[in-house]
Design an enzyme around this catalytic site. Structure first.
Site, PDB file in Angstrom:
ATOM      1  N   GLY A   1       0.814  -1.221   0.000  1.00  0.00           N
ATOM      2  CA  GLY A   1       0.000   0.000   0.000  1.00  0.00           C
ATOM      3  C   GLY A   1       0.838   1.257   0.000  1.00  0.00           C
ATOM      4  O   GLY A   1       2.014   1.232  -0.353  1.00  0.00           O
TER       5      GLY A   1
ATOM      6  N   HIS B   1       4.584   1.922  -7.834  1.00  0.00           N
ATOM      7  CA  HIS B   1       3.561   0.868  -7.852  1.00  0.00           C
ATOM      8  C   HIS B   1       2.699   0.977  -9.117  1.00  0.00           C
ATOM      9  O   HIS B   1       2.343  -0.025  -9.729  1.00  0.00           O
ATOM     10  CB  HIS B   1       2.642   1.004  -6.631  1.00  0.00           C
ATOM     11  CG  HIS B   1       3.333   0.873  -5.310  1.00  0.00           C
ATOM     12  ND1 HIS B   1       3.487   1.929  -4.444  1.00  0.00           N
ATOM     13  CD2 HIS B   1       3.900  -0.190  -4.699  1.00  0.00           C
ATOM     14  CE1 HIS B   1       4.109   1.519  -3.353  1.00  0.00           C
ATOM     15  NE2 HIS B   1       4.388   0.246  -3.480  1.00  0.00           N
TER      16      HIS B   1
ATOM     17  N   SER C   1       7.529   4.299  -0.452  1.00  0.00           N
ATOM     18  CA  SER C   1       6.506   4.704   0.518  1.00  0.00           C
ATOM     19  C   SER C   1       7.156   5.345   1.737  1.00  0.00           C
ATOM     20  O   SER C   1       6.536   6.133   2.439  1.00  0.00           O
ATOM     21  CB  SER C   1       5.700   3.489   0.962  1.00  0.00           C
ATOM     22  OG  SER C   1       5.197   2.804  -0.159  1.00  0.00           O
TER      23      SER C   1
HETATM   24  P1  AMP Z   1       6.166  -2.161  -1.440  1.00  0.00           P
HETATM   25  O1  AMP Z   1       4.754  -1.683  -1.384  1.00  0.00           O
HETATM   26  O2  AMP Z   1       7.177  -1.111  -1.086  1.00  0.00           O
HETATM   27  O3  AMP Z   1       6.368  -3.479  -0.759  1.00  0.00           O
HETATM   28  O4  AMP Z   1       6.458  -2.437  -2.987  1.00  0.00           O
HETATM   29  C1  AMP Z   1       5.605  -3.237  -3.768  1.00  0.00           C
HETATM   30  C2  AMP Z   1       6.251  -3.457  -5.113  1.00  0.00           C
HETATM   31  O5  AMP Z   1       6.482  -2.202  -5.743  1.00  0.00           O
HETATM   32  C3  AMP Z   1       7.631  -4.149  -5.004  1.00  0.00           C
HETATM   33  O6  AMP Z   1       7.756  -5.076  -6.061  1.00  0.00           O
HETATM   34  C4  AMP Z   1       8.584  -2.999  -5.157  1.00  0.00           C
HETATM   35  O7  AMP Z   1       9.842  -3.388  -5.683  1.00  0.00           O
HETATM   36  C5  AMP Z   1       7.838  -2.129  -6.148  1.00  0.00           C
HETATM   37  N1  AMP Z   1       8.324  -0.750  -6.074  1.00  0.00           N
HETATM   38  C6  AMP Z   1       8.436   0.026  -4.965  1.00  0.00           C
HETATM   39  N2  AMP Z   1       8.980   1.219  -5.280  1.00  0.00           N
HETATM   40  C7  AMP Z   1       9.228   1.190  -6.612  1.00  0.00           C
HETATM   41  C8  AMP Z   1       9.805   2.116  -7.547  1.00  0.00           C
HETATM   42  N3  AMP Z   1      10.234   3.309  -7.161  1.00  0.00           N
HETATM   43  N4  AMP Z   1       9.898   1.750  -8.837  1.00  0.00           N
HETATM   44  C9  AMP Z   1       9.464   0.525  -9.247  1.00  0.00           C
HETATM   45  N5  AMP Z   1       8.924  -0.388  -8.427  1.00  0.00           N
HETATM   46  C10 AMP Z   1       8.810  -0.070  -7.134  1.00  0.00           C
END
Ligand code: AMP
Length: 281
Positions: free
Chosen positions: A31, A37, A186
């Site tokens: 989230g 995302h 996030s």
């Molecule tokens: P998280 O919500 O931070 O667990 O991230 C969920 C997914 O989004 C994971 O696969 C992360 O690697 C991806 N993600 C988070 N930040 C980025 C970003 N800046 N660029 C690309 N993918 C991202």
């Protein structure tokens, strides 16, 4: 768009979609959705007929001293992002739903988790591997989308899928950055205005290393020292690591003689930031 919290219900919905011949993509998230995302969702929309986004702040991947309760939660805005990007299903389980009946099974990935963030976040990758395996069983999608921003996590999940013969394709997606180069996260909301400026030094240090490697520098120690100095000069920091690793095995390298990744983790104020870029061939 439908929002489901029940494991049985979402699994039935996804199985029915697959049986009717539709290609389903899964985007697992915690989230607080941002443009990073969104890029994963858009990539999934481009290749799949239906996209499922899971939103779950997984308590088992927070290490000692890390507070899952403090993790940013922006549910209404997250659902608006999903709706606006054309997501068909959102899986929004409770902690009780995901870890019912005192669940005690967990998954340990050897090798890949011993370096980089592994020693700094004990239990983190075990928590990630466990929850992602659960999500793959709950949402039996054709493909799952992960960001290269969390490069070690991506490699851990690719290895886990291979080692456990999980029938899902892992699709890596490039890191989305702010205009100054800071990788979107996030956790960036924890940065004060001056820390936010300072945080730009991470991607600058990485870009400098990419350029130096592109001009023929192969000495990893020198590249690491230069990157470290650049980050330290930008302001007070605690550097967990600046490393150059084999892009597949994540083992440290001393000479850039095969595809590599410079990876770093830096604490600025209350915020722990990670980033990485590919180096060399
Ligand atoms: P998280 O919500 O931070 O667990 O991230 C969920 C997914 O989004 C994971 O696969 C992360 O690697 C991806 N993600 C988070 N930040 C980025 C970003 N800046 N660029 C690309 N993918 C991202």
């Amino acid at each position: 768009m439908e929002v489901l919290a029940d494991i049985g219900e979402i699994r039935q919905r996804v199985l029915a979609l697959r049986e009717s011949g539709r290609r389903v993509g899964l985007v697992p998230t915690m989230g607080a959705l941002h443009a990073g995302h969104r890029s994963l969702i858009e990539a999934a929309k481009a290749r799949c007929d239906d996209v499922v986004v899971s939103i779950f702040v997984n308590p088992t991947q927070f290490g000692p001293g890390e507070d899952a309760d403090r993790y940013p939660r922006t549910m209404d805005a997250d659902l608006a992002v999903c709706r606006n990007t054309g997501v068909e299903l959102v899986f929004l389980p409770s902690v009780e739903e995901m870890y019912a009946n005192g669940a005690t099974t967990s998954l340990r990935i050897g090798g890949l988790t011993e370096g980089l963030c592994g020693p700094h976040r004990p239990g983190h990758f075990e928590g990630v591997a466990t929850v992602v395996t659960k999500l793959f069983n709950i949402v039996p999608a054709d493909e799952a989308y992960f960001g290269e921003k969390d490069y070690q996590q991506l490699k851990v999940i690719q290895r886990m899928v291979r080692d456990f013969h999980i029938p899902i394709d892992i699709i890596p997606c490039p890191t989305v950055r702010e205009p100054d180069g800071l990788a979107m996260s996030s956790r960036n909301v924890y940065l004060s205005p001056s820390e936010r400026v300072q945080a730009g030094s991470l991607s600058q240090a990485l870009r400098h290393a990419v350029a130096r490697a592109g001009h023929g520098e192969t000495d990893c120690r020198r590249l690491i020292d230069e990157a470290t100095r650049h980050i330290e000069q930008a302001g007070p920091v605690r550097i967990d690591y600046v490393s150059i690793v084999n892009a597949e095995s994540l083992e440290p390298m001393s000479v850039l003689d095969r595809p590599a990744r410079m990876c770093l983790a830096v604490r600025i104020g209350a915020c722990r930031l990670i980033d990485n870029m590919p180096l060399g061939a």
